[in-house]
Design an enzyme around this catalytic site. Structure first.
Site, PDB file in Angstrom:
ATOM      1  N   CYS A 191      -2.356  -5.358   2.137  1.00 19.17           N
ATOM      2  CA  CYS A 191      -3.234  -6.273   2.852  1.00 19.17           C
ATOM      3  C   CYS A 191      -4.698  -5.999   2.501  1.00 19.17           C
ATOM      4  O   CYS A 191      -5.111  -4.850   2.347  1.00 19.17           O
ATOM      5  CB  CYS A 191      -3.049  -6.108   4.361  1.00 19.17           C
ATOM      6  SG  CYS A 191      -1.503  -6.802   4.983  1.00 19.17           S
TER       7      CYS A 191
ATOM      8  N   ARG B  89      -9.470   1.565   1.510  1.00 15.99           N
ATOM      9  CA  ARG B  89      -8.408   2.558   1.611  1.00 15.99           C
ATOM     10  C   ARG B  89      -8.204   3.310   0.293  1.00 15.99           C
ATOM     11  O   ARG B  89      -7.151   3.236  -0.341  1.00 15.99           O
ATOM     12  CB  ARG B  89      -7.093   1.881   2.041  1.00 15.99           C
ATOM     13  CG  ARG B  89      -7.216   1.209   3.392  1.00 15.99           C
ATOM     14  CD  ARG B  89      -5.900   0.772   3.950  1.00 15.99           C
ATOM     15  NE  ARG B  89      -5.369  -0.397   3.284  1.00 15.99           N
ATOM     16  CZ  ARG B  89      -4.292  -1.049   3.684  1.00 15.99           C
ATOM     17  NH1 ARG B  89      -3.624  -0.633   4.731  1.00 15.99           N
ATOM     18  NH2 ARG B  89      -3.863  -2.107   3.032  1.00 15.99           N
TER      19      ARG B  89
ATOM     20  N   ARG C 184       0.813  -1.209   0.000  1.00 14.92           N
ATOM     21  CA  ARG C 184       0.000   0.000   0.000  1.00 14.92           C
ATOM     22  C   ARG C 184       0.855   1.271   0.000  1.00 14.92           C
ATOM     23  O   ARG C 184       0.507   2.267  -0.640  1.00 14.92           O
ATOM     24  CB  ARG C 184      -0.901  -0.029   1.240  1.00 14.92           C
ATOM     25  CG  ARG C 184      -1.758   1.209   1.423  1.00 14.92           C
ATOM     26  CD  ARG C 184      -2.804   1.296   0.360  1.00 14.92           C
ATOM     27  NE  ARG C 184      -3.545   2.550   0.433  1.00 14.92           N
ATOM     28  CZ  ARG C 184      -4.491   2.892  -0.420  1.00 14.92           C
ATOM     29  NH1 ARG C 184      -4.805   2.092  -1.409  1.00 14.92           N
ATOM     30  NH2 ARG C 184      -5.120   4.030  -0.306  1.00 14.92           N
TER      31      ARG C 184
ATOM     32  N   ILE D 162     -11.485   1.913  11.826  1.00 14.85           N
ATOM     33  CA  ILE D 162     -10.615   2.407  10.759  1.00 14.85           C
ATOM     34  C   ILE D 162     -10.835   1.646   9.457  1.00 14.85           C
ATOM     35  O   ILE D 162     -11.103   2.243   8.413  1.00 14.85           O
ATOM     36  CB  ILE D 162      -9.132   2.320  11.174  1.00 14.85           C
ATOM     37  CG1 ILE D 162      -8.914   3.060  12.511  1.00 14.85           C
ATOM     38  CG2 ILE D 162      -8.239   2.899  10.079  1.00 14.85           C
ATOM     39  CD1 ILE D 162      -9.220   4.536  12.457  1.00 14.85           C
TER      40      ILE D 162
ATOM     41  N   ASP E 114      -3.719  -1.173  14.152  1.00 11.40           N
ATOM     42  CA  ASP E 114      -2.707  -2.214  13.934  1.00 11.40           C
ATOM     43  C   ASP E 114      -2.499  -3.113  15.148  1.00 11.40           C
ATOM     44  O   ASP E 114      -1.733  -4.081  15.073  1.00 11.40           O
ATOM     45  CB  ASP E 114      -1.367  -1.580  13.535  1.00 11.40           C
ATOM     46  CG  ASP E 114      -1.318  -1.214  12.065  1.00 11.40           C
ATOM     47  OD1 ASP E 114      -2.247  -1.582  11.324  1.00 11.40           O
ATOM     48  OD2 ASP E 114      -0.344  -0.559  11.648  1.00 11.40           O
TER      49      ASP E 114
END
Length: 419
Positions: A117, A122, A93, A328, A306
């Site tokens: 991922c 996104r 990314r 998120i 994360d």
């Protein structure tokens, strides 16, 4: 492909050193495009994402030398191929971060829409909208972003939602733009601050660091630099959870406790004894079962997305009910079905997992799906009774430096084998 075999049930003890930050190293490597001279980057982790970035820079005309295990000499000062090709970009990314530096320095860029991922959409629209406000002409065709400019000009940029990579991209683009750029509702992650400090050392004029309002005064050129990246807060936090889920006690060195304050608060809530130093964290579970806690992920300084998967694994054996809400990414619960295979009592309701803790998990054959989900399965395997086998272990190599070796040093029974 590789897989991990874990014989669980062994508390972790000892000390481990956190590596340099992946999420700091990657944008700074792309920032090397801005410099008119080479950079030396110290404390870089040995990760597949770092290797991919270096291959991408080389394909553009850069050179690099690995000076030691954690020191990189990178010369991206004179690129001759302003293309970030799909074959290199598809796995990572962060490759979108080539866009801003190439556009502001060379006036054009062709960057493949990035991969990474599969944890959510996104979209890159926030990057493109902000670059257009700086004066870029942009079109998206056949999976590529084509950007041109006769010279970016500073503007007032407001992000409708907090975004880490777009904040980084626009900061880098603004360093060589004319006049002043203000960025409001900017992300405040420590890795963004690290990028800004590095850029300032290169000659940029960035203020408002560590805030949501960043001001960048454009300069005519940036110089080479020697810079040491910050330590990886997510790696450090993952090892702390590994000790907590196994009832162990460890010291994590080379880490700043302040940048994972939200994680440490939750570890204290579960019953861990935490002591912090200037660059170290000691966790001791004293062989106790963790208490159930609830978390909600959010932009820094809130609980990091994360670390959501790792805390989900921890919650599976906690005493009581937990809820884990992911705010998120919309698809970041792919570890849940795998944890259920180990005996976890988890129910997914929209963006929240409800967990009733069980006393113990049982080893199983599992499939890793993304970087942090893979870490959660490793943690579950460390705590489980019996043997756990995790396929597609390569996901871990994107963000954890020799994770099985570090866990072995802490007393884990874990090995990597080739299929």
């Amino acid at each position: 492909m590789y897989k991990l075999i874990i014989h669980g049930g062994k508390p972790l003890h000892g000390s481990v050193k956190a590596a340099g930050s992946k999420n700091s190293s990657l944008p700074i490597l792309f920032a090397s495009i801005l410099a008119d001279a080479p950079i030396t980057l110290n404390n870089t982790p040995q990760l597949s994402d770092i290797s991919t970035t270096l291959r991408l820079l080389m394909s553009m005309g850069a050179d690099f030398i690995l000076e030691s295990n954690s020191s990189l000499f990178v010369d991206s000062s004179k690129l001759n191929n302003l293309v970030a090709d799909y074959n290199l970009v598809k796995t990572m990314r962060a490759s979108i971060l080539a866009l801003g530096p190439m556009l502001t320095k060379y006036g054009k860029a062709k960057v493949s829409l990035p991969g990474g991922c599969a944890i959510g959409t996104r979209p890159v629209n926030l990057h493109l909208k902000a670059l257009k406000e700086l004066g870029a002409s942009i079109k998206v065709e056949n999976g590529y972003i084509y950007a041109k400019s006769d010279g970016l000009v500073g503007a007032n940029i407001h992000f409708d939602q907090i975004t880490v990579t777009a904040t980084e991209n626009i900061i880098m683009a603004a360093t060589l733009a004319k006049d002043t750029t203000t960025i409001s509702n900017a992300a405040q992650e420590p890795e963004i601050s690290d990028l800004c400090h590095c850029l300032n050392k290169m000659g940029a004029k960035i203020s408002g660091i560590n805030t949501s309002n960043i001001i960048v005064k454009g300069v005519s050129k940036l110089n080479g630099v020697e810079y040491s990246v910050c330590s990886d807060r997510i790696e450090a936090a993952t090892y702390l959870v590994a000790a907590a889920i196994t009832g162990g006690s460890i010291t994590v060195k080379n880490t700043n406790p302040k940048v994972i304050h939200s994680v440490l608060e939750k570890l204290i809530e579960i019953g861990a004894d935490i002591k912090t130093g200037n660059q170290s964290i000691i966790l001791n579970m004293k062989d106790k079962r963790p208490k159930a806690v609830s978390i909600k992920t959010g932009a820094y300084p809130n609980f990091p997305t994360d670390m959501q998967a790792q805390f989900t694994a921890l919650s599976t054996i906690a005493d009581g009910y937990s809820s884990i809400t992911e705010n998120i990414f919309e698809n970041r619960f792919m570890h849940v079905p795998e944890l259920i295979r180990m005996g976890a009592n988890l129910t997914l309701e929209n963006n929240t997992v409800v967990c009733k803790g069980v006393k113990s998990l049982t080893g199983a054959h599992l499939m890793a799906t993304d970087l942090r989900a893979s870490a959660s399965l490793v943690l579950a395997g460390l705590a489980a009774k019996g043997t756990t086998i995790i396929d597609r272990a390569y996901h871990l190599d994107r963000g954890y430096e020799t994770i099985e070796e570090k866990l072995k040093l802490l007393g884990a029974d874990i090995e990597r084998v080739q299929d």
